[in-house]
Design an enzyme around this catalytic site. Structure first.
Site, mmCIF file in Angstrom:
data_model
loop_
_atom_site.group_PDB
_atom_site.id
_atom_site.type_symbol
_atom_site.label_atom_id
_atom_site.label_comp_id
_atom_site.label_asym_id
_atom_site.label_seq_id
_atom_site.Cartn_x
_atom_site.Cartn_y
_atom_site.Cartn_z
ATOM 1 N N ARG D 167 27.909 45.434 -26.732
ATOM 2 C CA ARG D 167 28.157 44.220 -27.562
ATOM 3 C C ARG D 167 29.131 44.240 -28.633
ATOM 4 O O ARG D 167 28.467 44.924 -29.629
ATOM 5 C CB ARG D 167 26.773 43.440 -27.922
ATOM 6 C CG ARG D 167 26.087 42.754 -26.610
ATOM 7 C CD ARG D 167 26.700 41.412 -26.135
ATOM 8 N NE ARG D 167 25.855 41.134 -25.022
ATOM 9 C CZ ARG D 167 26.065 41.394 -23.722
ATOM 10 N NH1 ARG D 167 26.922 42.408 -23.168
ATOM 11 N NH2 ARG D 167 25.140 40.780 -22.809
ATOM 12 N N GLY D 256 26.150 40.957 -13.725
ATOM 13 C CA GLY D 256 25.904 42.354 -14.092
ATOM 14 C C GLY D 256 24.134 42.560 -13.775
ATOM 15 O O GLY D 256 23.580 43.484 -13.426
ATOM 16 N N ASP D 257 23.615 41.646 -14.761
ATOM 17 C CA ASP D 257 22.098 41.523 -14.489
ATOM 18 C C ASP D 257 21.611 41.397 -13.381
ATOM 19 O O ASP D 257 20.683 42.267 -12.802
ATOM 20 C CB ASP D 257 21.473 40.588 -15.415
ATOM 21 C CG ASP D 257 22.067 40.919 -16.907
ATOM 22 O OD1 ASP D 257 21.898 41.893 -17.494
ATOM 23 O OD2 ASP D 257 22.362 39.768 -17.757
HETATM 24 N N1 LIG Z 1 34.213 37.427 -9.502
HETATM 25 C C1 LIG Z 1 33.517 38.408 -8.815
HETATM 26 N N2 LIG Z 1 33.491 38.117 -7.350
HETATM 27 C C2 LIG Z 1 32.507 38.970 -6.569
HETATM 28 N N3 LIG Z 1 31.666 39.591 -7.434
HETATM 29 C C3 LIG Z 1 31.479 39.810 -8.645
HETATM 30 C C4 LIG Z 1 32.349 39.066 -9.211
HETATM 31 N N4 LIG Z 1 32.149 39.200 -10.777
HETATM 32 C C5 LIG Z 1 31.030 40.044 -10.597
HETATM 33 N N5 LIG Z 1 30.752 40.645 -9.186
HETATM 34 C C6 LIG Z 1 29.503 41.028 -8.971
HETATM 35 O O1 LIG Z 1 28.594 41.363 -9.930
HETATM 36 C C7 LIG Z 1 28.547 42.633 -10.280
HETATM 37 C C8 LIG Z 1 28.498 42.946 -11.748
HETATM 38 O O2 LIG Z 1 29.527 42.242 -12.433
HETATM 39 P P1 LIG Z 1 30.327 42.777 -13.833
HETATM 40 O O3 LIG Z 1 31.093 41.894 -14.335
HETATM 41 O O4 LIG Z 1 30.691 44.146 -13.419
HETATM 42 O O5 LIG Z 1 29.020 43.166 -14.546
HETATM 43 P P2 LIG Z 1 28.939 42.800 -16.142
HETATM 44 O O6 LIG Z 1 28.543 41.454 -16.288
HETATM 45 O O7 LIG Z 1 27.746 43.798 -16.438
HETATM 46 O O8 LIG Z 1 29.852 43.222 -16.801
HETATM 47 C C9 LIG Z 1 29.929 43.379 -9.646
HETATM 48 O O9 LIG Z 1 29.735 44.769 -9.468
HETATM 49 C C10 LIG Z 1 30.136 42.492 -8.556
HETATM 50 O O10 LIG Z 1 29.429 43.116 -7.699
#
Ligand SMILES: Nc1ncnc2c1ncn2[C@@H]1O[C@H](COP(=O)(O)OP(=O)(O)O)[C@@H](O)[C@H]1O
Ligand SMILES: Nc1ncnc2c1ncn2[C@@H]1O[C@H](COP(=O)(O)OP(=O)(O)O)[C@@H](O)[C@H]1O
Ligand SMILES: Nc1ncnc2c1ncn2[C@@H]1O[C@H](COP(=O)(O)OP(=O)(O)O)[C@@H](O)[C@H]1O
Ligand SMILES: Nc1ncnc2c1ncn2[C@@H]1O[C@H](COP(=O)(O)OP(=O)(O)O)[C@@H](O)[C@H]1O
Ligand SMILES: Nc1ncnc2c1ncn2[C@@H]1O[C@H](COP(=O)(O)OP(=O)(O)O)[C@@H](O)[C@H]1O
Ligand SMILES: Nc1ncnc2c1ncn2[C@@H]1O[C@H](COP(=O)(O)OP(=O)(O)O)[C@@H](O)[C@H]1O
Lengths: 314, 314, 314, 314, 314, 314
Positions: D167, D256-257
Site C-alpha cells: 500500500r 485478490g483476497d
Molecule cells: N478482470 C478480471 N477478470 C478475471 N479475473 C480477474 C480479474 N481481475 C482479477 N481476477 C482474478 O482475481 C485474481 C486476483 O486479482 P488481482 O488483481 O491479481 O489481485 P489483487 O487484488 O491482489 O491485485 C486474479 O489472479 C484473477 O484470477
C-alpha cells in the site's frame, strides 16, 4: 451457554421510507424483524447473553435474517428449511399516524418450527426461557415446539417468561384465548397489554385487576404494559405502577420488546422490582425514539441520553 | 371491445438497484410484473388495443398492480380476491451476469384464477386471445380457466396465441410437457424457446425441426425465439429466419414478451410474416435496452431509435 | 358516462424530499398534480365515477400525467398538444413551515385548453360539472373553454360546482375578481376560502357573511373552507358550521381538493348537508396526513383510520 | 477453534454510488473493509472456519465493523480501543476506470495492534495463520504483533500464509522491501502480484522467475496473481499456470483476497495444487462481478454461476 | 481580468439516474448545465482564468446555477432577471443508448440576454472571447448581444472563438445557416462537427474540405470534431489530424466543450497546434468517462489517469 | 476587500438521513461545515461581504470544502496543505433527540493553520475580524495564528468579535478557560452560551451576571445566547434581553452561527443594539427550520417567512 434462550419466527421486513399508500412507494427499505429477535437484540445490548433459535428458508432472505441476528452478538441457532421460504412482512405507513402490516408468512419456514427443533441442552443451562404468544399461533408444530420448550425449562427449573403478543392476522381472539391461558399457567413471568390480557382472562376493571387474574393462574410476576401510559404490575402479590418516560415517539413498534428486555436484563442482574420496571419503561421509551423495530435499541450506557440536557455531544 | 385479450397472474415485483446478494441490499425498488401484462403493455404501446384479466388480493400490492396496468391504457379486468394475498416476486441480481427470482406466489390471489372468471363476451369479440404456459401451471383452477378461455375463443373463431414460458419454480418439465402439448394443439400461434419447445415435443436437431414438430400438432404459426441468436419460424409451412438486432443488453427479462407483442401487433395490422418477425426482433431488442421487465417497452414511433446515428436528440 | 366531469391543467410536479433551498437539493421527486385531478382522484377513491379532460404536450411528462390519472381509474380525456410542452411545477420547501411553488406553465399545453375541447356529450350525461378558478386564469381560450363547459352543463340541467382557487402566480386579485363573479353566478355550488371569497365579493365580517354574499349571486350551496379552523356553509339559506378534525398535518396541499371531493361524493349519494360537511372535513384532514398533493387521498373505507385507537394494524 | 486465523486492520469504508469527483457526490455508501476480513469472509463462505482479530475504536464505526464481521459467521476477536478512532477509507471513483482511495487511518485504533493482542491459543490450535503485508506497515507495534503471531504459529507447526499487499499510502517501496523479505522467510505460502514481488526480490524476467526467487527464500508455495492475466505459481518446485476466467469485471477490489481464500480453502480441504489454483481464479473472478470489496464473495455452491448458460434462474 | 470571457445561457438540469421513460422515473437528479459554462469549467480546471456572463431568473434555480459556476472559481457575472424564470432542461435517457433533452427555455431569463449586458471592459482586457452558436439562436436580443461582444473583441484585438453547436430545438438548419456564417466570418477560431459545418458551408467531401471552406471565410484555425473518430483541423492553412483516445464512454455530453477548452487552454499557453489537438482529444475523452455534462472535467494533473495501468490508486 | 474577515477550520461533513446508530446507516450525506464558514455564509446571505481563510488538504474533500465556500460568494482564501488531509466530521443522530459528532481532525490540514497564514492586508482593510474559540483549541500554531490575527486587527483599529464555542472533543474546560480569557480581553464583541461563559469567568447567578463579568474584562458588547430561551446582552453597559422566536426546531446546529451573523450584519449596517438582537434571534430561529448546519441560512428578504400566515406561496 447464554443466560437467556428465546425461540420464534423472524422474517424479512420491508417498509417505505415515507408515509403513503404502498402503491405509490417507488422503493422499500429491506431489513428483518420478529418479536423474539427484537427482544434478544435489546437484551444483548443491555449486557445479557442470549441465544435465539428459529427456522428460515434456504434462500437469500434467510441469509439476511441470520446475518443480522449474528451481527448483534446473539448465539444464533438458525435452522435452514429447504422446504419453505423465509417469511416476509411489509409495513405500510398508510398515514403518518397509522401503520398496516402485510404478512407473507403462512406456510413459511419460520412457521414450521417443530418440537424436535427445541435446543434442549441450551435451555437447561440457561437462567430464563422467553417465548411470545406469536409462536403457538403460527402452526400446530410451532405450538408443540413452544410447549416442549416450556416443559424442558420447567423440568430444569429454568424460569419461563411469556409475552402474550396477540396478532390478529394469525388467529382470532377466540382461538388465542385458551392457548394464552395454557402458557400463562406454565410461565413464571407474564407480559401483556390491557387488550391482550382480556383475551386471556376476560374483563377486568383496570390493569391491576387483569394482572391479579393472571397472577392467580400461576405466574408470580405479571406486568401490564400500556404504551405511553406506562405499566402496572403485580409482583409477588404486590401492586406496582411505573409511569412512561415523556418523549416524542417516532416509531412505537418494538417498544414492547424493549420493555421486556429491560425488565428481564435487570431481573437476571438481581435488581429489585421497582428498578426493573424503571429500566423497562426507559428501554421502551428509547426504542420509540428511532425508526425501525430494533435498530435503535439502547446499549446500557446509552440510556442516559433520555435525560441529556444538551442535544448535541461533541 | 379490445382486439386482443390476455389473462394471467401479475405480481408485485421487488428488486435491488445494484448487483449483489439480497442480504446486502438496503432497499428494493417496488413495481409489478407478469408475462401477460408485460405483453399487454408492449402491445398497447405498439398501437393495438388490449384487455387483461387477472386476480389480485384485497391489499395494497393489489392496488399497485391494478394501478400500473390501468396506467398503460389497458382495459383492466382486475378481480379482487379477499381470500388470498397478491403474489410477490423478488429479483436478486446475484452478480452482474446472473439473476435469481424468488416467488411468494403459492396460494396467491393470482393463482386462484378460475374458469368462471373468464371474460366470455370480451373474448368472443376480440381478434386474438393470448395465453402463456405459466397460467396452467399455477393451480388446477387456473389450468381450467386457461382451457375454458381457449375453448371460448375457438368456438367464436378467435385466434389463440400461446407462449410456452416454462417456469421451473412452478412445476417440473415432466408435469409441464403434457399440458404444453394440450395447449399447443388448441393454439393458432405458438411461441417458444429451443429449451421450452423440447419440453413439449422432445428432441429436435435445430429450431426448425422443433418448430415443424409443433406445427404438426396444429398451429399454423410457430415461432422459436432464441435471445441474441434471433428467431426461427415455420409459418404456413414456410421456414423463416430473422437475426437479432445487435445491441448491448442491460436487462433481457421481458424481451420475449416484447417480441411476441411485436409479432402479434403486426399480425393484426395485416403485415406479412417476414415483417412480423422483423418487428418482433426489434421490439425484443428494444426491451433489452432499458432496466425493468416492461417499463422500457417501445412505442411504435420509438422503434427508429434502434437505428439512430446520433446518441442525443435535442 | 361518469357521474362527475372535471377539466383543467395538470402538470408534472417536482419536489425535494427534505426542506431547504432548491439550490442544495441534489434530487427532486417526480410526480404530477393539478387541482382538478387531485379532486378527481379523491372523488374516485370515495366511490364516485369521474371523467377528467385536459391538454398535455406530446412529450414524456405528458405521458407521465396521463398515466397517473388513468392509473386511478378516472376516465381520462387527455388531448395531446404537439404545439406546446406539458406544464411543470417545482415545490421548494424553503423551511419546514414554508412552501414555495415555481411554475413553468405559461404557454403550456394545459393552458391552451380551448372551447372546442369541451366534452359536450360527457357533460350532458353527467350529474355534476366541477371547475376551479384556475382554468379561467390560464389563458383567454381556457377561460372560454370553462365558460363553454358551464353553459353546456346548465343547458342540460347538470349541476355546476366551482372552487375559486386563487393563484397569485397567474393573475392579480383585480383581474380574478370579475371572472370569479361571472362563474359564481353560473354555479350551483361554490367553494372558497375566506381570502378567496373576499376577492370575489369584497369585505365580509366573517365566513357566514361572505357565504351569504356569494349565495346572493345565485349558488344555493356555498361552502367556506378555512384549513384547521374547519368550515362554514350556507346551504339552501341555512347556516352550517363544521369543525376540522384534530390532526398533526404533514402536507396541507390538496386538502381543499379532498374536502370538495368529500362534499360532492356525499351530495351525489344523497346525504344531507351536515353529513356532507362532516365527510368533507374528514377527507380534508386525511389528505393532510400523507405527503404529496393527492397520493394519500382516502378510499371511503379508510376514513375510519382517523378514529383508530391502535396505531398499528396487523 | 477455527481452521484459519487472520489478523489486521478493518476500517469503515465510504464510497460514492456513481463515478465522478467526490466534491460532486451528494452521498456516500457506508460499509466496512480490510484485506484480512475480505479474505476471512470469502473463506467462510467457501466453507472454512475462520477467526479474525483486530482493533477498532470505542465508537459507532467500530460497532459497524464488528457487526459486519460477526454477521458473516466469523469468530470475531474485536478489541475495543478507547484511545483512538476506528480507521476510515473513502473510495473515490474519479472516472469509470480509475479509483482513488483516501485513508484516515494514521493513529487509528486498528494501527495500534500490539504484540500482546495476538491470540496465542487460537493460533496454536489453527491449521493456518494468514497475514498481509499491510499490517507490518501500519505501525511499529503492528509490525511486532505480526511478527509475534508468525512466531507463535511456526513454533506450533501451524502454516503461515502471507499476501504482500503493498500500500503506497502507508510506506515507500524502500521501507516495505526488507519487511516483506522478513515475512517471506517465515512464511509457508506467499501471494504477490508481479509489482509486489519486485518490491521484495527485485527484478525478474517474468512471474515464474519472481516466484522462484521468493521460493528460494523459504516458502514452498508461491503464487503470483496478475488480475485478468490469471496467475503463475511455483509449488513444491513445480511451475504451474492458470488462466483467469473471462468476465466483464465491475469491481476488482477484493479479487485478490477472494483468490487467496479460494486457494487456502482448497488447500485445507486437501485438494491438489492445480485444483487450488482453478478454484482461486474462479473465486477471484466471481468477486469482480459484484460491486463492493467483499459483499459479492461466493458461497461454494454459487461458483457454478460462472458457467451458467441461462442468465435468469426462476 | 480573466484570460478568457464567455457568455451564454446556463440552465437548471434534471435527469433520471437510470435509463427508461421519464414517466417511470420516481426522481430526477438536479444540477445545471450550458455549453459555455461547461467550457468555462473545463478551462478553469485546466488552469486558465475565465469569466462567464449570463442571465438567470430571480428564483431558486437561478441561485443554483450561479452557486455552481462560482463554486468552480469562475468569475461569475450573473445578471438576475426578475422578469423571467431560469431556463430548464430535462434529460431523458430513453434507452441505454439514446438520450432526449426536453427544454423549458423559451422566454427564459437566459434567452433575454441583451447587447447592453455585454461586459465590455472585461472583454477588452481578455485574451480570447468564446461564443457558441446557441446564443444567437435564443432570441433577437441574444443574437445582438453575441454580435456586440464579437465586435467589442475584434475592435480590441481580442481573439474570437466560435463553436457552432447547432440545437434543433431552437431553430431550423435554414435559419441557423446564415447566422453561423455571419459569426464564422468574424471569428479567429471555429469549432464544428461535420454535420454542423455542413449547415454553415454546405456539402463537403470530408472534414478537411469542410474545414477549408470555413477557413476560406476568415478564421485561421478551424477544427472539426467528430466524437470517437477524433478530429481534423486546418490551422494556418495546414491540415492536421488527431485520433480520439480509445475509451469506454459513459456520457458523451460535454465532450465537445471539454475538447474546445483543452484546445484553447493550450493555445493561450503557447503550445503548438499538434499539442493543442492532442490535449483537446484527451480532455474530450476524459469528459466521457464520468456521468454528467461537466462534473467530471479533468484538472490538468489528472489527464494522466487516461494512461494509468493500475485501476486503483492507494 | 470585504467588510468582515474570518478564519478557521472547515471540514467535510457526513451524516445519515434518518435517526439511528451509524452502524445501521447504509449511506451518509456528504457536505461540509465549520463554525466560521457557517457564520460567513449566513453573513453573506444577509448582505455583508466576507472573506474566509482556512487550510484544507490537497485532496478531494478539500476541493469539496473550497467549492462550497466559493459557491456562496465568499472570498475564499483556501490554503492547500499537501502534508495533511482535510478534516472530517460524522454526525450520528443516535435518536431523534440526540446528536453525536465524531471527529477526524487531529493532525488535519485545518488544524495546521499557522501565524504566517494570516491575511494581514485583508484584515487591515476590513471593518471586523471574527474568530471562534475552536481555532485556538486546534493546535499550537492555530492558537498563534488566531492571536496574530487579533493583534493585526487591533493595531489597525479593526473590531474583533469572538464566539467562545467550546468543543469538548478538542480540549478540557481547564485548558480552554485561560485561552478564552486571553481572547476575551482582546475582543470588542463576545458571544457565549451560559455554560461557555462559565468556563471563562466561573460562576454567575444568571446570564446578565456572566455578561457583566465578561464585559469587565474589556469587550463593550457581550451577548449570551441560550437556545430557545433567547439571549441576554450587556452592550455599552446596558442590559438587554431578547426572547427567541417560537418555532418547531428541526436542526439547531448552526443556529449560534446564524445568530452571530445576524448581529454582526446589523451592527455593520449601523442598526441599534435592540434591533441587532432582534435580527439575531430571527436568523438563529430561521436556521433551526432547515436540516443542515448552514444550507438553510436565510437571505435577508426571506426573514419575513417567519411571520407568514399562509404556509404556501404560489
Ligand atoms: N478482470 C478480471 N477478470 C478475471 N479475473 C480477474 C480479474 N481481475 C482479477 N481476477 C482474478 O482475481 C485474481 C486476483 O486479482 P488481482 O488483481 O491479481 O489481485 P489483487 O487484488 O491482489 O491485485 C486474479 O489472479 C484473477 O484470477
Ligand atoms: N409513546 C410512548 N412514550 C413513552 N413510552 C412509550 C411509548 N410507547 C411505548 N412506550 C414504552 O414502551 C412500553 C411498551 O410499549 P407498548 O406499546 O405497551 O408495548 P407493545 O409494543 O407490546 O404494545 C410501554 O410500557 C412504555 O413504557
Ligand atoms: N441480447 C439480445 N440482443 C438482441 N436481441 C435480443 C437479446 N435478447 C433478446 N433479444 C430479442 O428478444 C427476443 C426474445 O428474447 P428471448 O430471450 O428469446 O425470449 P424469452 O424472454 O422468452 O426467453 C429474441 O428473439 C431477440 O429477438
Ligand atoms: N391542519 C389541518 N387540520 C385539520 N384539517 C385540515 C387542516 N388543513 C386543512 N384541513 C381540512 O381540509 C379543508 C380544506 O383545507 P383548506 O386549507 O381550507 O383548503 P385549501 O387547500 O383550498 O386552502 C379544511 O376545511 C379542513 O377541513
Ligand atoms: N466515444 C468517445 N471516445 C473517445 N473520445 C471521444 C468520444 N466522444 C467524444 N470524444 C472526444 O471529444 C471530442 C468532442 O466530441 P464530439 O462528440 O465530437 O463533440 P460534440 O459534443 O460537440 O458533438 C471528440 O473530438 C473526441 O476527441
Ligand atoms: N429551538 C429554538 N427555537 C428558537 N430559537 C432558537 C432555538 N434554538 C436556537 N435558537 C436561536 O438561535 C440562537 C443561538 O442558539 P444557541 O443554541 O444558543 O447557540 P449555539 O448553537 O451557539 O449553542 C438562540 O439565541 C436563539 O435565538
Amino acid at each position: 451457554y447464554s443466560d437467556v434462550v428465546t425461540m420464534g419466527e423472524t422474517m424479512a421486513l420491508m417498509k417505505a421510507a415515507t408515509p403513503g399508500p404502498l402503491a405509490h412507494a417507488g422503493s422499500l427499505e429491506l431489513g428483518m424483524g420478529g418479536a423474539e429477535t427484537n427482544f434478544a437484540i435489546a437484551l444483548k445490548r443491555l449486557g445479557t447473553s442470549v441465544t435465539w433459535l428459529g427456522r428460515v428458508g434456504q434462500d437469500s432472505l434467510g441469509d439476511l435474517v441470520l446475518r443480522e441476528v449474528a451481527a448483534e452478538g446473539i448465539t444464533t441457532l438458525g435452522i435452514r428449511d429447504a422446504g419453505a421460504p423465509t417469511g416476509l412482512m411489509i409495513k405500510e405507513r398508510r398515514t403518518l399516524e397509522h401503520l398496516k402490516v402485510w404478512y407473507y408468512r403462512s406456510g413459511s419456514a419460520g412457521s414450521r418450527l417443530a418440537p424436535e427443533d427445541v435446543p434442549v441442552e441450551t435451555i437447561r443451562n440457561a437462567k430464563l426461557l422467553h417465548l411470545t404468544g406469536i409462536t403457538p399461533g403460527l402452526s400446530g408444530s410451532a405450538y408443540e415446539a413452544a410447549l416442549n420448550a416450556v416443559n424442558v425449562a420447567r423440568e430444569a427449573g429454568v424460569r419461563v417468561s411469556f409475552d402474550l403478543n396477540y396478532r390478529a392476522a394469525l388467529w382470532t381472539e377466540e382461538d388465542a384465548g385458551p392457548v394464552f391461558r395454557r402458557f400463562i399457567e406454565l410461565a413464571t413471568i407474564v407480559f401483556a397489554g390491557d387488550d391482550e390480557a382480556r383475551i386471556a382472562v376476560g374483563h377486568g376493571a383496570d390493569s391491576f385487576e387483569l394482572a391479579h387474574k393472571i397472577a392467580a393462574m400461576g405466574p408470580r410476576q405479571v406486568i401490564i404494559k400500556n404504551g405511553p401510559l406506562g405499566c402496572a404490575a403485580v409482583i409477588d402479590g404486590v401492586e406496582l405502577r411505573q409511569e412512561a418516560v415523556r418523549i416524542n415517539a417516532v416509531d412505537t413498534v418494538g417498544a414492547g420488546d424493549a420493555f421486556v428486555a429491560g425488565y428481564i436484563s435487570d431481573l437476571l442482574a438481581g435488581a429489585p422490582a421497582e428498578e426493573r420496571l424503571r429500566t423497562a419503561v426507559r428501554t421502551g421509551a428509547f426504542a420509540c425514539l428511532v425508526p425501525g423495530d430494533w435498530e435503535g435499541m439502547p446499549r446500557r450506557h446509552e440510556l442516559g441520553l433520555l435525560d441529556a440536557s444538551e442535544p448535541v455531544t461533541r
